[in-house]
Motif scaffolding. Structure first.
Motif, PDB file in Angstrom:
ATOM      1  N   ARG A 125       1.995  -8.451  37.647  1.00  0.00           N
ATOM      2  CA  ARG A 125       2.360  -8.787  39.027  1.00  0.00           C
ATOM      3  C   ARG A 125       1.600 -10.014  39.538  1.00  0.00           C
ATOM      4  O   ARG A 125       1.795 -10.431  40.682  1.00  0.00           O
ATOM      5  CB  ARG A 125       2.122  -7.585  39.938  1.00  0.00           C
ATOM      6  N   SER A 143       2.744 -14.604  45.645  1.00  0.00           N
ATOM      7  CA  SER A 143       2.585 -13.373  46.430  1.00  0.00           C
ATOM      8  C   SER A 143       2.229 -13.705  47.871  1.00  0.00           C
ATOM      9  O   SER A 143       1.344 -14.510  48.134  1.00  0.00           O
ATOM     10  CB  SER A 143       1.500 -12.479  45.819  1.00  0.00           C
ATOM     11  N   ALA A 164       9.720 -13.726  50.393  1.00  0.00           N
ATOM     12  CA  ALA A 164      10.158 -12.404  50.845  1.00  0.00           C
ATOM     13  C   ALA A 164       9.901 -11.366  49.759  1.00  0.00           C
ATOM     14  O   ALA A 164       9.999 -11.661  48.559  1.00  0.00           O
ATOM     15  CB  ALA A 164      11.634 -12.448  51.205  1.00  0.00           C
ATOM     16  N   GLU A 165       9.564 -10.140  50.187  1.00  0.00           N
ATOM     17  CA  GLU A 165       9.230  -9.072  49.241  1.00  0.00           C
ATOM     18  C   GLU A 165      10.366  -8.792  48.261  1.00  0.00           C
ATOM     19  O   GLU A 165      10.122  -8.595  47.072  1.00  0.00           O
ATOM     20  CB  GLU A 165       8.866  -7.801  50.004  1.00  0.00           C
ATOM     21  N   ASP A 166      11.631  -8.789  48.721  1.00  0.00           N
ATOM     22  CA  ASP A 166      12.749  -8.521  47.825  1.00  0.00           C
ATOM     23  C   ASP A 166      12.911  -9.625  46.786  1.00  0.00           C
ATOM     24  O   ASP A 166      13.233  -9.367  45.631  1.00  0.00           O
ATOM     25  CB  ASP A 166      14.051  -8.304  48.605  1.00  0.00           C
ATOM     26  N   VAL A 167      12.652 -10.866  47.179  1.00  0.00           N
ATOM     27  CA  VAL A 167      12.706 -11.990  46.232  1.00  0.00           C
ATOM     28  C   VAL A 167      11.587 -11.843  45.210  1.00  0.00           C
ATOM     29  O   VAL A 167      11.793 -12.043  44.005  1.00  0.00           O
ATOM     30  CB  VAL A 167      12.623 -13.345  46.972  1.00  0.00           C
ATOM     31  N   GLU A 199      10.117  -9.076  44.216  1.00  0.00           N
ATOM     32  CA  GLU A 199      10.426  -7.964  43.310  1.00  0.00           C
ATOM     33  C   GLU A 199      11.455  -8.389  42.258  1.00  0.00           C
ATOM     34  O   GLU A 199      11.344  -8.025  41.085  1.00  0.00           O
ATOM     35  CB  GLU A 199      10.901  -6.744  44.085  1.00  0.00           C
ATOM     36  N   GLU A 200      12.449  -9.155  42.672  1.00  0.00           N
ATOM     37  CA  GLU A 200      13.450  -9.640  41.708  1.00  0.00           C
ATOM     38  C   GLU A 200      12.807 -10.591  40.699  1.00  0.00           C
ATOM     39  O   GLU A 200      13.066 -10.519  39.500  1.00  0.00           O
ATOM     40  CB  GLU A 200      14.597 -10.340  42.444  1.00  0.00           C
TER      41      GLU A 200
END
Length: 131
Positions: free
Chosen positions: A18, A23, A27-30, A32-33
Motif C-alpha cells: 500500500r 496517499s 480520492a480514496e476510491d481511485v 483503492e483501484e
C-alpha cells in the motif's frame, strides 16, 4: 488484496503493497483501484523473478555441459535465432520487439558471463575456444 502462496513476499521482507506517495492526495476510491492494479503488477513481478531463476538454473546446466565438453560459452547462431524468435513473439503479444530484444540481450550477456565463469572454474578458461 492480500497475496498468498508461493508468489507472496516472505515475512522477513518489509514490503508494503500500500506504499505510495499518492496517499491522501487522490480520492480514496481511485487509490483503492490503483492499489488493486498494482497488486496484479506485484504478482506478475514475482512470477517474472521465479521464471528468471528457473531459466538461469537451466542455463547453468548448459554452462556445465559446455565446459565439460570444451564448447565455447557463446553460440552466436543460437543467439540470433533466439532474438528473431523473441521479436516475433513480442510482436504477437503487442510488446515492443525492440524492448524484448534489449531484454533478451541482457539475459544472453549474463548467461555468457556465467558460462565463462563455469569454464574458468572447471577448465582454467584456457582450453575453451571463443565463439
Amino acid at each position: 488484496m492480500s497475496q498468498t502462496g508461493p508468489m507472496s513476499e516472505s515475512p522477513d521482507h518489509e514490503f508494503d503493497p500500500r506504499a505510495s506517495s499518492l496517499s491522501g492526495k487522490v480520492a480514496e476510491d481511485v487509490m483503492e483501484e490503483l492499489l488493486a492494479m498494482r497488486s496484479s503488477i506485484d504478482n506478475i513481478d514475482a512470477t517474472l523473478v521465479y521464471l528468471l531463476a528457473e531459466r538461469f538454473k537451466a542455463t547453468q546446466r548448459v554452462g556445465h555441459l559446455k565446459a565439460e565438453h570444451h564448447l565455447p560459452p557463446a553460440d552466436p547462431g543460437r543467439e540470433v535465432a533466439q532474438i528473431a524468435r523473441l521479436r516475433r513473439l513480442a510482436a504477437d503479444a503487442h510488446l515492443d520487439p525492440a524492448f524484448a530484444e534489449k531484454f533478451l540481450n541482457f539475459i544472453i550477456s549474463e548467461v555468457i558471463r556465467h558460462h565463462q565463469a563455469i569454464s574458468q572454474t572447471r577448465n582454467g578458461g584456457t582450453d575453451v575456444p571463443e565463439a
